[in-house]
Design a protein around this motif. Structure first.
Motif, PDB file in Angstrom:
ATOM      1  N   ALA A 179       0.810  -1.453  -0.123  1.00 45.86           N
ATOM      2  CA  ALA A 179       0.182  -0.287   0.062  1.00 45.86           C
ATOM      3  C   ALA A 179       0.593   1.712   0.018  1.00 45.86           C
ATOM      4  CB  ALA A 179      -0.814   0.164   1.330  1.00 45.86           C
ATOM      5  N   MET A 180       2.130   0.998   0.894  1.00 47.33           N
ATOM      6  CA  MET A 180       2.959   2.449   1.206  1.00 47.33           C
ATOM      7  C   MET A 180       4.084   2.906  -0.421  1.00 47.33           C
ATOM      8  SD  MET A 180       2.239   3.316   4.035  1.00 47.33           S
ATOM      9  CE  MET A 180       3.328   4.660   3.899  1.00 47.33           C
ATOM     10  N   ALA A 181       4.044   1.445  -1.261  1.00 51.13           N
ATOM     11  CA  ALA A 181       4.581   1.526  -2.316  1.00 51.13           C
ATOM     12  C   ALA A 181       3.867   2.179  -3.902  1.00 51.13           C
ATOM     13  CB  ALA A 181       5.604   0.038  -2.522  1.00 51.13           C
ATOM     14  N   ALA A 182       2.681   1.665  -3.674  1.00 49.83           N
ATOM     15  CA  ALA A 182       1.300   2.214  -4.381  1.00 49.83           C
ATOM     16  C   ALA A 182       1.745   4.364  -4.003  1.00 49.83           C
ATOM     17  CB  ALA A 182      -0.374   1.246  -3.924  1.00 49.83           C
ATOM     18  N   VAL A 183       1.980   4.432  -3.046  1.00 49.41           N
ATOM     19  CA  VAL A 183       1.342   5.389  -2.977  1.00 49.41           C
ATOM     20  C   VAL A 183       2.563   6.263  -3.564  1.00 49.41           C
ATOM     21  CG1 VAL A 183       2.121   7.972  -0.859  1.00 49.41           C
ATOM     22  CG2 VAL A 183       0.796   6.179  -0.550  1.00 49.41           C
ATOM     23  N   ASP A 184       4.367   5.837  -3.105  1.00 52.18           N
ATOM     24  CA  ASP A 184       5.573   6.348  -4.012  1.00 52.18           C
ATOM     25  C   ASP A 184       5.167   6.074  -5.691  1.00 52.18           C
ATOM     26  OD1 ASP A 184       6.357   6.863  -1.563  1.00 52.18           O
ATOM     27  OD2 ASP A 184       7.629   4.763  -1.394  1.00 52.18           O
ATOM     28  N   SER A 235      -4.329  10.114  -0.052  1.00 55.55           N
ATOM     29  CA  SER A 235      -4.158   8.857   2.095  1.00 55.55           C
ATOM     30  C   SER A 235      -4.964   8.059   1.961  1.00 55.55           C
ATOM     31  CB  SER A 235      -4.312   9.609   2.905  1.00 55.55           C
ATOM     32  OG  SER A 235      -5.629  10.209   3.206  1.00 55.55           O
ATOM     33  N   ALA A 236      -5.088   7.691   0.224  1.00 58.55           N
ATOM     34  CA  ALA A 236      -6.375   6.056   0.597  1.00 58.55           C
ATOM     35  C   ALA A 236      -5.157   4.945   0.581  1.00 58.55           C
ATOM     36  CB  ALA A 236      -6.804   6.544  -0.883  1.00 58.55           C
ATOM     37  N   GLN A 237      -4.530   5.510  -0.233  1.00 59.23           N
ATOM     38  CA  GLN A 237      -3.398   3.864   0.583  1.00 59.23           C
ATOM     39  C   GLN A 237      -2.772   3.834   1.570  1.00 59.23           C
ATOM     40  OE1 GLN A 237      -3.497   5.059  -3.317  1.00 59.23           O
ATOM     41  NE2 GLN A 237      -3.333   3.180  -4.030  1.00 59.23           N
ATOM     42  N   LEU A 238      -3.216   5.317   1.996  1.00 63.81           N
ATOM     43  CA  LEU A 238      -1.849   4.980   3.595  1.00 63.81           C
ATOM     44  C   LEU A 238      -3.256   4.719   4.726  1.00 63.81           C
ATOM     45  CD1 LEU A 238      -0.705   8.873   3.838  1.00 63.81           C
ATOM     46  CD2 LEU A 238       0.229   6.741   3.248  1.00 63.81           C
ATOM     47  N   SER A 239      -4.498   4.782   3.658  1.00 62.96           N
ATOM     48  CA  SER A 239      -5.637   4.120   4.734  1.00 62.96           C
ATOM     49  C   SER A 239      -5.605   2.636   4.257  1.00 62.96           C
ATOM     50  CB  SER A 239      -6.560   4.523   4.368  1.00 62.96           C
ATOM     51  OG  SER A 239      -7.081   5.814   4.714  1.00 62.96           O
ATOM     52  N   ARG A 240      -5.393   2.880   3.302  1.00 60.66           N
ATOM     53  CA  ARG A 240      -4.634   0.534   2.931  1.00 60.66           C
ATOM     54  C   ARG A 240      -3.825   0.263   4.187  1.00 60.66           C
ATOM     55  NH1 ARG A 240      -7.033  -1.778  -1.554  1.00 60.66           N
ATOM     56  NH2 ARG A 240      -5.197  -3.102  -1.750  1.00 60.66           N
ATOM     57  N   ALA A 241      -2.690   0.716   4.273  1.00 55.94           N
ATOM     58  CA  ALA A 241      -1.759   0.353   5.327  1.00 55.94           C
ATOM     59  C   ALA A 241      -2.083   0.642   6.498  1.00 55.94           C
ATOM     60  CB  ALA A 241      -0.452   1.226   5.017  1.00 55.94           C
ATOM     61  N   ALA A 242      -3.250   1.928   6.722  1.00 57.92           N
ATOM     62  CA  ALA A 242      -3.537   1.904   7.943  1.00 57.92           C
ATOM     63  C   ALA A 242      -4.018   0.342   8.422  1.00 57.92           C
ATOM     64  CB  ALA A 242      -4.185   2.953   8.740  1.00 57.92           C
ATOM     65  N   LEU A 243      -5.380  -0.047   7.446  1.00 55.12           N
ATOM     66  CA  LEU A 243      -5.946  -1.319   7.334  1.00 55.12           C
ATOM     67  C   LEU A 243      -5.013  -2.013   7.886  1.00 55.12           C
ATOM     68  CD1 LEU A 243      -8.568  -2.455   7.704  1.00 55.12           C
ATOM     69  CD2 LEU A 243      -8.080  -2.959   5.059  1.00 55.12           C
ATOM     70  N   ALA A 244      -4.012  -2.800   7.505  1.00 51.30           N
ATOM     71  CA  ALA A 244      -2.892  -3.865   7.433  1.00 51.30           C
ATOM     72  C   ALA A 244      -2.235  -3.837   8.936  1.00 51.30           C
ATOM     73  CB  ALA A 244      -2.429  -4.275   5.909  1.00 51.30           C
ATOM     74  N   GLU A 245      -2.142  -2.754   9.673  1.00 49.11           N
ATOM     75  CA  GLU A 245      -1.618  -2.494  10.464  1.00 49.11           C
ATOM     76  C   GLU A 245      -2.144  -2.905  11.231  1.00 49.11           C
ATOM     77  OE1 GLU A 245       1.263   0.847  10.732  1.00 49.11           O
ATOM     78  OE2 GLU A 245       0.106   1.344  12.458  1.00 49.11           O
ATOM     79  N   ALA A 246      -3.860  -1.751  11.020  1.00 45.00           N
ATOM     80  CA  ALA A 246      -4.624  -2.518  12.412  1.00 45.00           C
ATOM     81  C   ALA A 246      -4.827  -4.294  12.379  1.00 45.00           C
ATOM     82  CB  ALA A 246      -6.113  -1.824  11.815  1.00 45.00           C
ATOM     83  N   LEU A 247      -5.209  -4.769  11.414  1.00 41.39           N
ATOM     84  CA  LEU A 247      -5.824  -6.475  11.834  1.00 41.39           C
ATOM     85  C   LEU A 247      -4.212  -6.996  11.955  1.00 41.39           C
ATOM     86  CD1 LEU A 247      -7.178  -6.688   7.313  1.00 41.39           C
ATOM     87  CD2 LEU A 247      -8.069  -6.547   9.359  1.00 41.39           C
ATOM     88  N   ALA A 248      -3.456  -6.526  11.533  1.00 42.69           N
ATOM     89  CA  ALA A 248      -2.310  -7.032  12.273  1.00 42.69           C
ATOM     90  C   ALA A 248      -1.770  -6.851  14.127  1.00 42.69           C
ATOM     91  CB  ALA A 248      -0.693  -6.635  11.280  1.00 42.69           C
ATOM     92  N   ALA A 254       7.903  -9.913  -3.878  1.00 41.24           N
ATOM     93  CA  ALA A 254       7.460  -9.676  -5.330  1.00 41.24           C
ATOM     94  C   ALA A 254       5.652  -9.893  -5.038  1.00 41.24           C
ATOM     95  CB  ALA A 254       7.545 -11.370  -5.225  1.00 41.24           C
ATOM     96  N   THR A 255       5.239 -10.596  -4.222  1.00 41.06           N
ATOM     97  CA  THR A 255       4.047 -10.188  -4.014  1.00 41.06           C
ATOM     98  C   THR A 255       3.833  -8.092  -3.990  1.00 41.06           C
ATOM     99  OG1 THR A 255       3.976 -11.854  -3.352  1.00 41.06           O
ATOM    100  CG2 THR A 255       2.164 -10.486  -2.824  1.00 41.06           C
ATOM    101  N   ALA A 256       4.396  -7.560  -3.204  1.00 43.64           N
ATOM    102  CA  ALA A 256       4.247  -6.764  -2.595  1.00 43.64           C
ATOM    103  C   ALA A 256       4.307  -5.567  -3.584  1.00 43.64           C
ATOM    104  CB  ALA A 256       5.516  -6.019  -1.082  1.00 43.64           C
ATOM    105  N   ALA A 295      -1.464   0.702  -7.868  1.00 48.41           N
ATOM    106  CA  ALA A 295      -1.062   2.410  -7.986  1.00 48.41           C
ATOM    107  C   ALA A 295      -1.393   2.916  -9.671  1.00 48.41           C
ATOM    108  CB  ALA A 295       0.541   2.310  -8.478  1.00 48.41           C
ATOM    109  N   VAL A 296      -1.450   1.545 -10.710  1.00 50.12           N
ATOM    110  CA  VAL A 296      -2.351   2.024 -11.995  1.00 50.12           C
ATOM    111  C   VAL A 296      -3.691   2.236 -12.250  1.00 50.12           C
ATOM    112  CG1 VAL A 296      -2.382   1.039 -14.530  1.00 50.12           C
ATOM    113  CG2 VAL A 296      -0.609   0.572 -12.782  1.00 50.12           C
ATOM    114  N   ALA A 297      -4.491   1.482 -10.444  1.00 43.94           N
ATOM    115  CA  ALA A 297      -5.962   1.841 -10.845  1.00 43.94           C
ATOM    116  C   ALA A 297      -7.062   0.932 -11.748  1.00 43.94           C
ATOM    117  CB  ALA A 297      -6.373   3.594 -10.803  1.00 43.94           C
ATOM    118  N   ILE A 298      -6.599  -0.463 -11.036  1.00 44.38           N
ATOM    119  CA  ILE A 298      -7.001  -1.283 -12.393  1.00 44.38           C
ATOM    120  C   ILE A 298      -8.522  -1.299 -12.622  1.00 44.38           C
ATOM    121  CG2 ILE A 298      -7.740  -3.827 -13.057  1.00 44.38           C
ATOM    122  CD1 ILE A 298      -4.553  -3.274 -12.703  1.00 44.38           C
ATOM    123  N   PRO A 299      -8.674  -0.767 -13.987  1.00 40.16           N
ATOM    124  CA  PRO A 299     -10.172  -0.222 -14.255  1.00 40.16           C
ATOM    125  C   PRO A 299     -11.292  -2.158 -14.056  1.00 40.16           C
ATOM    126  CG  PRO A 299      -8.527  -0.422 -16.485  1.00 40.16           C
ATOM    127  CD  PRO A 299      -8.108  -1.010 -15.657  1.00 40.16           C
TER     128      PRO A 299
END
Lengths: 192, 358
Positions: free
Chosen positions: A105-110, A122-135, B53-55, B63-67
Motif C-alpha cells: 500500500a505504501m509503495a503504491a503511494v510512491d 492518503s487513500a493508500q495510506l488508509s490501506r496501509a493503516a488497515l493492514a497494520e490494524a489487522l496485524a 514480489a507480492t508487494a 498504482a495503476v488503478a485497475i479498471p
C-alpha cells in the motif's frame, strides 16, 4: 446402467461417512474444497507457505474424519477451522504478511504517477493503516473477522469452525470492527 | 464498499495455486488413504523475495488503478505507426543543446491528478496539482504548493455551478470516506538536509552520477536494465521501465544533452509504443506525442509530449484509452487526461532560492 444425474451431488457428510470405510472417497472432499481453502491460507500466509499448510489441512482432516459430526452436511466450516488452527502456528509469518500488505500500500503511494498529489489523499495510506490494524488484532478477533471476510462463512459456521459459541463470534466481531474503524478514522481525513 | 470488502481487497496476493501443488497435495492424501508412507511434500517454490514480489505486484496493481471493465482496450494498431520520427527529431534537437553549468539544477514541475465527481449523468472532472520547485545542489532546496481541488475545464465549471458550486467533495476509497478540499496549502521554499536525488530504474541517483551515464542508446538501455531495482522486477514490463527512465531523464533530472538524446533514441521500436502526432498537453501547450500502452495498465496509455522546436519534453501524462470506469479516477471518456507531470522550467542557475521559515 444409468448415468448419475448432474444434480445428484452427495452431501459432504455423506461422502465423509463413506470415506470411513473407503478412504479413497475422501478425495471428493479434496476436489471440492482444496482450491478455496488454499486461497484462504494464501491470503493469510502468502503463497509459498500456503502450499504446505493447505496440504496439511486436508491430511489432518482425513485423519479426523471419524470424528466429523455427520449432522453437518457442509464440511467447509470444519475445513476452514482446521486451516485456521494451522495458520495460528505461523504467527511470525502472519505478521510478515500484513507487513507485506502494508508495504504494498505504501509503495503504491510512491509509485503513483501523481505521487505528490495523491500522497495527500492518503487513500493508500488508509490501506496501509488497515493492514497494520489487522496485524494488531488479537488472534481470536482476527480469526473470526477473516473467516467472515475471506472465507465468507456465516456467524453460525464460524462458531462451528472455531468451536466457540455463537455469542462469542458476535462479540469478537464487533470488538474487531470497532478497533479497525477507530484506527482508520485517524487516517481518513484526506484534506491537507 | 464495506469493511469486509476492503479487507478482501487488501489481502489479495496474486493467486499462486499451480496444478503441481494440487497434484502433490492430492497424492499425499492418496498415500494416506492407502495407508502407505506419507512423504512430506515440501513446497519447492523459491522463497527468495516472495513477499517482496507480492508487494510489488500489488503495488503495481494498486498504482495503476485497475479498471473494472473487462472488455479490453480498443486494439492498438496491428502494425504500429513508426514512433521514430518524433523521437529521432527530438533526439537530434536536444542532443545539440549546450551543456549548461551552475551551482544548482532547478526545476519547476506541475504534477496533477483528476477525479470525476457529481451525480451520474451530471458528473464533472475536478483537478488538483502540486506545484513543485526544486534546486538540486549542495545544499538542495524544495518548495511546493498544493492547489486544492477545483473544476478543471470550462465545461466542468458549468456543471459544477449547476451542482451548487461545492467547495469540498467526498471520495470513498476502500470503504473510507475522505474529503477532497478546494483549500490550497504549502508554498514556502525550504533548505533540505540531504541532496535531492532522482529515481532511475527504481534507484536513487545523484546529479553527479547522471553525468557518467552512457550516451549511446543501446549502451544506455543496457545500463538501465542492468541497474534496475529488484523490488519491482516482474511487475513492470521492460518497455514500462525504459519509458519511466526516459521520463525522469528528460523531464526533471540534469542529464547531459547527449544522455537525453540517447534516452529518446532508446525508446524507438519499443513494444507498445506508437506515434500520435500533434497534440496539446494537460496545460494546453502544443507539442508532439508518442504513447506507450502496457498490458499492466489496461484502459490507459502514457504519453510523452515533446516541444517540436527544442526537442524538450514538455510533459508526461496518463490518458484513458476507452470510456468506462478506470479505477480511482472514476468513469472516464477515452482521451481524458488522468494524471500529468508538466515541466514549466528546468535549467542551471547559480542563485539559491529565497527560503521561508515553515
Amino acid at each position: 446402467m444409468t448415468a448419475p444425474t448432474p444434480t445428484a451431488r452427495s452431501s459432504d457428510a455423506d461422502v465423509i461417512a463413506e470415506s470411513r470405510d473407503r478412504p479413497d472417497r475422501f478425495g471428493v472432499i479434496f476436489d471440492r474444497y482444496f482450491a478455496d481453502v488454499h486461497r484462504y491460507i494464501e491470503r493469510r500466509l502468502g503463497t509459498d507457505l500456503a502450499d504446505d499448510v493447505a496440504s496439511d489441512t486436508f491430511l489432518a482432516a482425513f485423519d479426523k474424519r471419524h470424528r466429523y459430526d455427520l449432522s453437518r452436511p457442509d464440511a467447509r466450516p470444519w475445513l476452514y477451522g482446521i486451516a485456521t488452527n494451522l495458520i495460528g502456528k505461523h504467527r511470525r509469518r502472519q505478521t510478515a504478511q500484513f507487513r507485506a500488505y502494508k508495504q504494498a500500500a505504501m509503495a503504491a503511494v510512491d509509485d503513483d504517477h501523481a505521487d505528490e498529489v495523491t500522497a495527500r489523499l492518503s487513500a493508500q495510506l488508509s490501506r496501509a493503516a488497515l493492514a497494520e490494524a489487522l496485524a494488531k488484532l488479537s488472534a481470536g478477533e482476527r480469526d473470526v473477522l477473516l473467516l467472515l471476510a475471506l472465507a465468507e462463512l456465516t456467524h453460525q459456521e464460524i462458531a462451528e469452525a472455531l468451536g466457540i459459541s455463537y455469542g462469542t463470534v458476535g462479540s469478537r466481531l464487533s470488538r474487531a470492527r470497532a478497533k479497525l474503524s477507530r484506527r482508520l478514522r485517524r487516517t481518513s481525513n484526506l484534506a491537507p | 464498499m464495506n469493511d469486509l470488502d476492503e479487507i478482501k481487497n487488501l489481502m489479495d496476493p496474486p493467486p499462486g495455486l499451480t496444478d503441481a501443488t494440487v497434484q502433490a497435495a492430492r497424492s499425499r492424501l492418496t498415500a494416506a488413504a492407502q495407508g502407505t508412507a506419507r512423504p512430506r511434500v515440501r513446497s519447492r517454490r523459491r522463497r527468495t523475495g516472495g513477499l517482496l514480489a507480492t508487494a510489488s505486484v500489488l503495488a503495481a496493481a494498486a498504482a495503476v488503478a485497475i479498471p473494472s471493465l473487462r472488455d479490453g482496450d480498443a486494439p492498438a494498431p496491428a502494425a504500429p505507426e513508426p514512433s521514430g520520427n518524433i523521437l529521432v527529431a527530438a533526439a537530434e534537437r536536444i542532443g545539440s543543446a549546450p551543456q549548461g553549468t551552475g551551482r544548482f539544477w532547478t526545476t519547476h514541475l506541475q504534477i496533477g491528478t483528476t477525479r470525476v465527481v457529481g451525480k451520474p449523468g451530471r458528473s464533472y472532472v475536478i483537478e488538483a496539482n502540486n506545484d513543485v520547485r526544486q534546486w538540486t545542489g549542495k545544499p538542495s532546496y524544495q518548495g511546493d504548493r498544493f492547489s486544492g481541488w477545483h473544476p478543471w475545464r470550462p465545461v466542468d465549471r458549468q456543471t459544477w455551478r449547476r451542482d451548487g458550486a461545492p467547495g469540498t467533495w467526498s471520495e470513498t476509497v476502500g470503504g473510507l470516506q475522505g474529503t477532497l478540499s478546494s483549500r490550497a496549502s504549502g508554498g514556502g521554499v525550504q533548505k533540505l538536509q540531504e541532496e535531492l536525488t532522482f529515481m532511475l530504474s527504481g534507484r536513487k541517483v545523484t546529479a553527479d552520477q547522471l553525468r557518467t551515464l552512457p550516451t549511446e542508446p543501446a549502451a544506455l538501455r543496457d545500463h538501465l536494465r542492468r541497474n534496475r531495482g529488484p523490488a519491482k522486477e516482474g511487475a513492470i514490463s521492460d518497455a514500462g521501465w525504459l519509458f519511466a527512465d526516459a521520463e525522469t531523464l528528460l523531464l526533471e533530472a540534469p542529464a547531459p544533452p547527449k544522455v537525453r538524446s540517447a534516452a529518446y533514441r532508446m525508446l524507438v521500436g519499443l513494444p507498445g509504443l506508437r506515434e500520435i502526432g500533434p497534440v496539446t498537453d494537460a496545460l494546453g501547450r502544443p507539442g508532439s506525442a508518442v504513447a506507450l500502452r502496457e498490458p499492466e495498465r489496461p484502459g490507459t496509455e502514457r504519453w510523452l509530449v515533446v516541444d517540436r522546436a527544442t526537442g524538450r519534453l514538455l510533459s508526461t501524462q496518463e490518458v484513458a484509452t476507452r470510456s468506462g470506469r478506470i479505477g480511482r479516477q472514476g468513469v472516464r471518456t477515452a482521451g481524458d487526461v488522468l494524471t500529468y507531470r508538466a515541466a514549466l522550467a528546468a535549467r542551471w542557475t547559480n542563485d539559491p532560492p529565497k527560503t521561508s521559515t515553515p
